[in-house]
Write an enzyme that holds these catalytic residues in place. Structure first.
Site, mmCIF file in Angstrom:
data_model
loop_
_atom_site.group_PDB
_atom_site.id
_atom_site.type_symbol
_atom_site.label_atom_id
_atom_site.label_comp_id
_atom_site.label_asym_id
_atom_site.label_seq_id
_atom_site.Cartn_x
_atom_site.Cartn_y
_atom_site.Cartn_z
ATOM 1 N N TYR A 86 0.833 -1.201 0.000
ATOM 2 C CA TYR A 86 0.000 0.000 0.000
ATOM 3 C C TYR A 86 0.866 1.248 0.000
ATOM 4 O O TYR A 86 2.047 1.216 0.342
ATOM 5 C CB TYR A 86 -0.978 0.010 1.195
ATOM 6 C CG TYR A 86 -0.344 0.325 2.523
ATOM 7 C CD1 TYR A 86 -0.238 1.645 2.981
ATOM 8 C CD2 TYR A 86 0.163 -0.682 3.332
ATOM 9 C CE1 TYR A 86 0.346 1.926 4.211
ATOM 10 C CE2 TYR A 86 0.738 -0.400 4.555
ATOM 11 C CZ TYR A 86 0.834 0.905 4.988
ATOM 12 O OH TYR A 86 1.418 1.188 6.196
ATOM 13 N N CYS A 87 0.246 2.343 -0.407
ATOM 14 C CA CYS A 87 0.853 3.665 -0.340
ATOM 15 C C CYS A 87 -0.261 4.620 0.098
ATOM 16 O O CYS A 87 -1.153 4.215 0.840
ATOM 17 C CB CYS A 87 1.486 4.058 -1.668
ATOM 18 S SG CYS A 87 0.322 4.146 -3.051
ATOM 19 N N SER A 88 -0.262 5.839 -0.387
ATOM 20 C CA SER A 88 -1.322 6.775 -0.010
ATOM 21 C C SER A 88 -2.655 6.382 -0.623
ATOM 22 O O SER A 88 -3.672 6.307 0.060
ATOM 23 C CB SER A 88 -0.961 8.196 -0.451
ATOM 24 O OG SER A 88 0.189 8.640 0.225
ATOM 25 N N GLY B 29 -2.724 4.009 -3.724
ATOM 26 C CA GLY B 29 -2.649 2.780 -4.513
ATOM 27 C C GLY B 29 -1.942 2.944 -5.838
ATOM 28 O O GLY B 29 -2.023 2.077 -6.706
ATOM 29 N N ILE C 253 -3.631 3.849 2.266
ATOM 30 C CA ILE C 253 -3.856 4.226 3.662
ATOM 31 C C ILE C 253 -4.983 5.253 3.785
ATOM 32 O O ILE C 253 -5.686 5.302 4.788
ATOM 33 C CB ILE C 253 -2.553 4.725 4.344
ATOM 34 C CG1 ILE C 253 -2.725 4.777 5.868
ATOM 35 C CG2 ILE C 253 -2.103 6.046 3.756
ATOM 36 C CD1 ILE C 253 -1.442 5.050 6.633
#
Length: 167
Positions: free
Chosen positions: A95-97, A99, A124
């Site tokens: 995951y990141c901020s 996707g 997230i």
């Protein structure tokens, strides 16, 4: 009673339109080379997975998903990951901020032979938007989420926005 019904319908409409907009954003940047997993599916108690955070160190230190391992994006080191995670069939969620960066890292993992890699849909931000908890660098629950910059912060609907002055 009508007022409560109105509020519920309004909330669901806003939630649905935000979802469509997020869909459009992800379609703009991603090619679906890594399948998505929803935050609800990841949050299920029986979901055993390795969590990789593909954001930058300052983002991870503000908050991250519990048990997430920082792997980064700009300085992602595939050799280091392969050394530590030798079973390439274990389920991995990146995951990141939102996707976008996580799809890039997920694709690198798949290319290296990892067979069970997923991209967290909405990252997230979506995790927090759905009211799931996140922790800070001291393993304490927090409301703060690093949104990278002001422009990207519009995607975080819940929680406290944290970012440097990057436009």
């Amino acid at each position: 009673m009508k007022y409560i019904l109105f509020l519920i319908v309004t909330f669901l409409s806003v939630e649905a339109s935000a979802q469509k907009t997020l869909d459009a954003l992800l379609k703009q940047y991603n090619d679906n080379s890594v399948p998505y997993i929803s935050v609800e599916e990841l949050a299920m108690p029986k979901t055993k997975t390795i969590l990789f955070d593909a954001r930058e160190p300052q983002e991870y230190s503000v908050s991250h998903l519990k048990d997430a391992v920082y792997v980064g994006y700009d300085h992602f080191d595939l050799a280091l990951v392969e050394k530590k995670y030798t079973n390439k069939d274990k389920k991995i969620v990146v995951y990141c901020s939102l996707g976008i960066r996580s799809e890039t890292i997920g694709a690198k993992l798949k290319k290296a032979g990892y067979t069970n890699v997923y991209n967290l849909y909405g990252g997230i931000f979506e995790w927090k938007n759905k009211a799931f908890s996140i922790i800070d660098s001291n393993n304490k629950e927090t409301q703060k989420v690093h949104t990278f910059n002001k422009a990207w912060s519009k995607w975080l609907l819940r929680g406290e926005h944290v970012y440097e002055n990057k436009e």
